[in-house]
Write a protein that holds these residues in place. Structure first.
Motif, PDB file in Angstrom:
ATOM      1  N   TYR A  36      -3.616 -24.899  38.159  1.00  0.00           N
ATOM      2  CA  TYR A  36      -3.940 -23.483  38.107  1.00  0.00           C
ATOM      3  C   TYR A  36      -4.263 -23.125  36.657  1.00  0.00           C
ATOM      4  CZ  TYR A  36      -2.148 -22.709  42.832  1.00  0.00           C
ATOM      5  OH  TYR A  36      -1.952 -22.734  44.189  1.00  0.00           O
ATOM      6  N   ARG A  43      -5.677 -12.942  36.080  1.00  0.00           N
ATOM      7  CA  ARG A  43      -4.602 -13.433  36.918  1.00  0.00           C
ATOM      8  C   ARG A  43      -4.667 -14.938  37.079  1.00  0.00           C
ATOM      9  NH1 ARG A  43      -5.455  -9.933  42.023  1.00  0.00           N
ATOM     10  NH2 ARG A  43      -6.024  -8.459  40.392  1.00  0.00           N
ATOM     11  N   LEU A  44      -3.570 -15.501  37.487  1.00  0.00           N
ATOM     12  CA  LEU A  44      -3.484 -16.924  37.752  1.00  0.00           C
ATOM     13  C   LEU A  44      -4.415 -17.286  38.916  1.00  0.00           C
ATOM     14  CD1 LEU A  44      -1.753 -19.380  36.818  1.00  0.00           C
ATOM     15  CD2 LEU A  44      -0.191 -18.815  38.676  1.00  0.00           C
ATOM     16  N   TYR A  86      -1.447 -24.538  34.390  1.00  0.00           N
ATOM     17  CA  TYR A  86      -0.204 -24.900  35.068  1.00  0.00           C
ATOM     18  C   TYR A  86      -0.486 -25.989  36.096  1.00  0.00           C
ATOM     19  CZ  TYR A  86       1.756 -20.524  33.265  1.00  0.00           C
ATOM     20  OH  TYR A  86       2.190 -19.513  32.450  1.00  0.00           O
ATOM     21  N   GLY A  95       0.795 -22.972  49.650  1.00  0.00           N
ATOM     22  CA  GLY A  95       1.660 -22.405  48.633  1.00  0.00           C
ATOM     23  C   GLY A  95       3.119 -22.408  48.978  1.00  0.00           C
ATOM     24  N   PHE A 100       5.983 -25.087  40.057  1.00  0.00           N
ATOM     25  CA  PHE A 100       5.073 -25.038  38.918  1.00  0.00           C
ATOM     26  C   PHE A 100       5.688 -25.712  37.707  1.00  0.00           C
ATOM     27  CE2 PHE A 100       1.601 -22.251  40.175  1.00  0.00           C
ATOM     28  CZ  PHE A 100       2.104 -21.682  41.324  1.00  0.00           C
ATOM     29  N   GLY A 101       4.825 -26.331  36.910  1.00  0.00           N
ATOM     30  CA  GLY A 101       5.250 -26.814  35.599  1.00  0.00           C
ATOM     31  C   GLY A 101       5.343 -25.655  34.629  1.00  0.00           C
ATOM     32  N   ALA A 102       5.807 -25.955  33.445  1.00  0.00           N
ATOM     33  CA  ALA A 102       6.038 -24.908  32.445  1.00  0.00           C
ATOM     34  C   ALA A 102       4.746 -24.396  31.829  1.00  0.00           C
ATOM     35  CB  ALA A 102       6.957 -25.431  31.353  1.00  0.00           C
TER      36      ALA A 102
ATOM     37  N   MET B  31       1.986 -15.263  55.189  1.00  0.00           N
ATOM     38  CA  MET B  31       3.003 -15.565  54.195  1.00  0.00           C
ATOM     39  C   MET B  31       2.707 -14.853  52.883  1.00  0.00           C
ATOM     40  SD  MET B  31       3.554 -19.629  54.927  1.00  0.00           S
ATOM     41  CE  MET B  31       5.191 -19.701  54.200  1.00  0.00           C
ATOM     42  N   PHE B  33       4.569 -14.257  48.966  1.00  0.00           N
ATOM     43  CA  PHE B  33       5.588 -14.827  48.090  1.00  0.00           C
ATOM     44  C   PHE B  33       5.795 -13.912  46.884  1.00  0.00           C
ATOM     45  CE2 PHE B  33       5.200 -18.868  50.247  1.00  0.00           C
ATOM     46  CZ  PHE B  33       3.872 -18.924  50.622  1.00  0.00           C
ATOM     47  N   TYR B  35       7.226 -14.170  42.958  1.00  0.00           N
ATOM     48  CA  TYR B  35       7.607 -15.070  41.881  1.00  0.00           C
ATOM     49  C   TYR B  35       8.087 -14.257  40.687  1.00  0.00           C
ATOM     50  CZ  TYR B  35       5.163 -19.062  44.033  1.00  0.00           C
ATOM     51  OH  TYR B  35       4.762 -20.083  44.863  1.00  0.00           O
ATOM     52  N   GLN B  37       8.290 -14.741  36.415  1.00  0.00           N
ATOM     53  CA  GLN B  37       7.909 -15.550  35.257  1.00  0.00           C
ATOM     54  C   GLN B  37       8.568 -14.944  34.036  1.00  0.00           C
ATOM     55  OE1 GLN B  37       3.688 -15.798  34.370  1.00  0.00           O
ATOM     56  NE2 GLN B  37       3.955 -17.781  33.406  1.00  0.00           N
ATOM     57  N   GLY B  40       7.953 -17.037  28.299  1.00  0.00           N
ATOM     58  CA  GLY B  40       7.843 -18.421  27.844  1.00  0.00           C
ATOM     59  C   GLY B  40       8.183 -19.463  28.887  1.00  0.00           C
ATOM     60  N   GLN B  41       8.366 -19.033  30.114  1.00  0.00           N
ATOM     61  CA  GLN B  41       8.748 -19.989  31.149  1.00  0.00           C
ATOM     62  C   GLN B  41       7.724 -20.001  32.280  1.00  0.00           C
ATOM     63  OE1 GLN B  41      12.839 -19.922  32.382  1.00  0.00           O
ATOM     64  NE2 GLN B  41      13.537 -19.052  30.437  1.00  0.00           N
ATOM     65  N   SER B  42       7.930 -20.916  33.193  1.00  0.00           N
ATOM     66  CA  SER B  42       6.996 -21.053  34.295  1.00  0.00           C
ATOM     67  C   SER B  42       7.340 -20.097  35.431  1.00  0.00           C
ATOM     68  CB  SER B  42       7.025 -22.495  34.797  1.00  0.00           C
ATOM     69  OG  SER B  42       6.021 -22.683  35.774  1.00  0.00           O
ATOM     70  N   LEU B  43       6.559 -20.179  36.488  1.00  0.00           N
ATOM     71  CA  LEU B  43       6.791 -19.336  37.652  1.00  0.00           C
ATOM     72  C   LEU B  43       7.941 -19.904  38.483  1.00  0.00           C
ATOM     73  CD1 LEU B  43       3.612 -19.157  36.950  1.00  0.00           C
ATOM     74  CD2 LEU B  43       3.448 -18.120  39.210  1.00  0.00           C
ATOM     75  N   LEU B  45       9.882 -19.230  42.171  1.00  0.00           N
ATOM     76  CA  LEU B  45       9.805 -18.537  43.453  1.00  0.00           C
ATOM     77  C   LEU B  45      11.103 -17.795  43.713  1.00  0.00           C
ATOM     78  CD1 LEU B  45       8.145 -18.040  46.059  1.00  0.00           C
ATOM     79  CD2 LEU B  45       9.223 -20.100  46.996  1.00  0.00           C
ATOM     80  N   GLU B  58      15.225 -18.073  47.611  1.00  0.00           N
ATOM     81  CA  GLU B  58      15.467 -19.363  46.961  1.00  0.00           C
ATOM     82  C   GLU B  58      16.835 -19.348  46.294  1.00  0.00           C
ATOM     83  OE1 GLU B  58      13.214 -22.061  47.180  1.00  0.00           O
ATOM     84  OE2 GLU B  58      12.553 -20.629  48.705  1.00  0.00           O
ATOM     85  N   GLU B  96      -0.914 -16.747  50.771  1.00  0.00           N
ATOM     86  CA  GLU B  96      -1.575 -17.992  51.139  1.00  0.00           C
ATOM     87  C   GLU B  96      -2.529 -17.707  52.286  1.00  0.00           C
ATOM     88  OE1 GLU B  96       0.616 -21.955  51.619  1.00  0.00           O
ATOM     89  OE2 GLU B  96       0.290 -21.288  53.666  1.00  0.00           O
ATOM     90  N   GLN B 105      -3.594 -20.610  47.649  1.00  0.00           N
ATOM     91  CA  GLN B 105      -2.687 -19.590  47.169  1.00  0.00           C
ATOM     92  C   GLN B 105      -3.399 -18.684  46.164  1.00  0.00           C
ATOM     93  OE1 GLN B 105       0.958 -21.272  45.709  1.00  0.00           O
ATOM     94  NE2 GLN B 105       2.064 -19.339  45.773  1.00  0.00           N
ATOM     95  N   PHE B 107      -2.925 -15.082  43.641  1.00  0.00           N
ATOM     96  CA  PHE B 107      -1.897 -14.348  42.916  1.00  0.00           C
ATOM     97  C   PHE B 107      -2.370 -12.947  42.556  1.00  0.00           C
ATOM     98  CE2 PHE B 107       1.323 -17.511  42.120  1.00  0.00           C
ATOM     99  CZ  PHE B 107       0.644 -18.691  42.365  1.00  0.00           C
ATOM    100  N   GLY B 108      -1.416 -12.037  42.535  1.00  0.00           N
ATOM    101  CA  GLY B 108      -1.687 -10.708  42.027  1.00  0.00           C
ATOM    102  C   GLY B 108      -1.684 -10.711  40.511  1.00  0.00           C
ATOM    103  N   PRO B 109      -2.006  -9.557  39.917  1.00  0.00           N
ATOM    104  CA  PRO B 109      -2.085  -9.468  38.453  1.00  0.00           C
ATOM    105  C   PRO B 109      -0.725  -9.453  37.777  1.00  0.00           C
ATOM    106  CG  PRO B 109      -2.508  -7.353  39.440  1.00  0.00           C
ATOM    107  CD  PRO B 109      -2.403  -8.324  40.574  1.00  0.00           C
TER     108      PRO B 109
END
Lengths: 110, 116
Positions: A36, A43-44, A86, A95, A100-102, B31, B33, B35, B37, B40-43, B45, B58, B96, B105, B107-109
């Protein structure tokens, strides 16, 4: 444990240089792998997935099951490639419970 | 494809209060989801929300803290309850859908939340 590892937080290359963003994963099964991308103030979005075996914006990624890697490559980087990338893993083709990775921030210098 | 909008885009809140984030999709999806974030870190869930059933959370996330509604196939809300500074994060809605024969998949903003 299911995990996606991107060892580089930041990767800086000059325009026209090759670029490789590394991704390693840990998963007991046959996951689907994705890259991604998030451009500045956007956005992603999905860049590519391993199943499609396609080149998107000059980027390719090959799934190496032996090394459990899914590195993203481009032979000649462009300034517009600067973004956050990512690597992600999904247990099935979608999905659901994507991991996800960092992320790696790619900066392409003029 | 799917186009997702989120409200608010950002907010600054006081600790102890709650904020509800809305997610609207331009097509019907099964579906959805949510998330998180963190800086400085990843997403990560938080939960999966299917219409007509309770959200599935989760590990590390509970309904009392992050109640979710999914009243129809195009809309969902996530509430961040009794906020603390540790809840400062970007919250992303995702769906999804089937695109070109493959589940994809979107994603929103994102909603950028700062808790003081």
């Amino acid at each position: 444990a299911q995990r996606v590892t991107q060892p580089e937080k930041l990767l800086s290359v000059f325009k026209g240089a090759p670029v490789e963003l590394k991704c390693n994963y840990s998963y007991s099964g046959s996951p689907e792998l994705f890259w991604y991308v998030q451009y500045s103030r956007q956005r992603l979005q999905l860049l590519l997935r391993h199943i499609s075996r396609e080149s998107i914006k000059g980027f390719t990624a090959d799934l190496n099951k032996g090394e459990t890697s899914f590195h993203l490559k481009k032979p000649f980087a462009q300034e517009e490639d600067s973004a956050m990338y990512y690597c992600a893993l999904s247990p099935r083709g979608g999905g659901f419970k994507t991991i996800f990775g960092a992320g790696t921030r790619l900066f392409v210098k003029a | 494809s799917a186009v997702i909008s989120q409200k608010p885009s950002r907010d600054i809140c006081q600790r102890g209060t709650s904020l509800t984030i809305q997610c609207q999709v331009d097509s019907q999806v099964t579906m959805m989801f949510w998330y998180r974030q963190q800086p400085g870190q990843s997403l990560t869930l938080i939960a999966t929300a299917n219409q007509g059933s309770e959200a599935t959370y989760e590990s590390g996330f509970v309904i009392d803290k992050f109640p979710i509604s999914r009243p129809n196939l195009t809309f969902s809300t996530l509430t961040v309850s009794n906020m603390s500074p540790e809840d400062s994060s970007i919250y992303l809605c995702s769906v999804e859908t089937l695109t070109s024969g493959r589940e994809t998949q979107y994603f929103g903003p994102g909603t950028r939340l700062l808790v003081l």
